[in-house]
Write an enzyme that holds these catalytic residues in place. Structure first.
Site, PDB file in Angstrom:
ATOM      1  N   GLN A 177      -4.767  -1.846   9.327  1.00 51.93           N
ATOM      2  CA  GLN A 177      -4.677  -2.746   8.766  1.00 51.93           C
ATOM      3  C   GLN A 177      -5.128  -4.287   9.767  1.00 51.93           C
ATOM      4  OE1 GLN A 177      -3.351  -3.768   5.535  1.00 51.93           O
ATOM      5  NE2 GLN A 177      -3.897  -5.409   5.981  1.00 51.93           N
ATOM      6  N   LYS A 212       0.987  -1.289  -0.057  1.00 55.59           N
ATOM      7  CA  LYS A 212       0.086   0.192   0.048  1.00 55.59           C
ATOM      8  C   LYS A 212       0.846   1.107  -0.082  1.00 55.59           C
ATOM      9  CE  LYS A 212      -3.855  -2.453   2.064  1.00 55.59           C
ATOM     10  NZ  LYS A 212      -4.263  -2.931   3.296  1.00 55.59           N
ATOM     11  N   ASP A 232     -11.482   2.396   3.805  1.00 53.35           N
ATOM     12  CA  ASP A 232     -11.592   0.903   3.810  1.00 53.35           C
ATOM     13  C   ASP A 232     -13.142   0.674   3.500  1.00 53.35           C
ATOM     14  OD1 ASP A 232      -9.506  -0.748   3.266  1.00 53.35           O
ATOM     15  OD2 ASP A 232      -8.941  -0.891   5.264  1.00 53.35           O
TER      16      ASP A 232
END
Ligand code: NDP
Length: 280
Positions: free
Chosen positions: A96, A52, A119
């Protein structure tokens, strides 16, 4: 033989678009920035975070990485998120997953400002997706929709079967297809007569997490087959949830693994970050 849907190609197109948007924003004095928080030592998570970060740098988005030790207290993490929420120079916040067991993923995700929830896992984002009034879409299902659009796959009125009902893939995937006026069936481990249900589908999205689960006898000739799965088979080879060699000859289009849905996920994350930066 099916057309192979090229996720690498479509994702690189999206990254180029993102790059252009970043450059325009930078000219206006806004530097899009994504905070990525990694807690603990999970090796797979470390790889995802590195990828990422790399993708951010390639498109000009500023990666702001925060690495915390396994024993980090939930309170400490929530305080960091609070600071990032109030920092006008940060446009997206991503934690994460999975988090260490002593930290509640739900409380942490809910702490992220809906404006920065790139997200799209929070209750607010999920609710917006249900109503079709979203700022951000969860990256993997959004990536699948981009692939379908790029290959001019008509969704309206089509029979779509989504196999898998996870909160991050299956459920939002079904909702996005429904928002495009498909007739959607969601299957899971308790579904009866799964092969028959799948065989009705014009479009199948397989997100089961089991290597080569979807076989040719479950697919209607001419169906579009989207494989979200990422698995290792008994020889250690990366394979999807679809038995590709069997299904490719009968499908009209199919995503390979690797090189199908996978590359789209990060591209959509970058796109969400730029969308957030544009709103500042
Ligand atoms: P989960 O394990 O959370 O969900 C799997 C789903 O599959 C569940 O809903 C489960 O049903 C269902 N399922 C399991 N066994 C069967 C069965 N025998 N018949 C029918 N349904 C079944 O996985 P995720 O949704 O997180 O991920 C799915 C796959 O996608 C994984 O391989 C993952 O690695 C991959 N993935 C890929 C991404 C990408 O970027 N390409 C991003 C995210 C995930 P039930 O609910 O009843 O248990």
């Amino acid at each position: 033989m099916a057309i192979r849907i090229d996720g690498k190609l479509v994702s690189s197109k999206i990254r180029e678009e993102v790059k252009g948007e970043v450059s325009k924003l930078t000219d206006k004095g806004i530097k899009p920035a994504l905070a990525v928080i990694l807690v603990g030592n999970d090796p797979a998570s470390a790889v995802y975070v590195r990828n990422k970060q790399k993708a951010c740098l390639e498109t000009g988005i500023e990666p702001h990485q925060i690495t915390l030790p396994e024993e980090t207290e939930e309170r400490e993490l929530l305080d960091i998120i609070d600071k990032l929420n109030r920092d006008d120079d940060i446009h997206g916040i991503l934690v994460q997953l999975p988090l260490p067991k002593h930290i509640s993923s739900e409380r942490v995700i809910e702490a992220i400002s809906p404006k920065k929830d790139v997200d799209a896992f929070s209750h607010d984002s999920v609710g917006r997706i249900m109503e079709g009034k979203y700022s951000f879409l969860p990256c993997t299902p959004a990536g699948v929709m981009e692939l379908l659009a790029h290959y001019n796959v008509e969704v309206e009125g089509k029979e779509c079967v989504v196999i898998g009902r996870s909160n991050i893939v299956g459920k939002p995937m079904a909702m996005l297809l429904l928002n495009k006026s498909a007739t959607v069936t969601i299957c899971h481990s308790k579904t009866k007569n799964l092969p028959e249900v799948c065989k009705r589908a014009d479009i199948i999205v397989c997100a089961v997490g089991k290597a080569e689960f979807l076989t040719a006898d479950m697919v209607k000739p001419g169906a579009v087959v989207i494989d979200v799965g990422i698995n290792r088979n008994s020889e250690g080879k990366l394979v999807g949830d679809v038995k590709f060699d069997e299904v490719e000859p009968i499908a009209s289009m199919i995503t390979p693994v690797p090189g199908g849905v996978g590359p789209m996920t990060i591209a959509m994350l970058l796109k969400n970050t730029v969308t957030s930066a544009k709103g500042t």
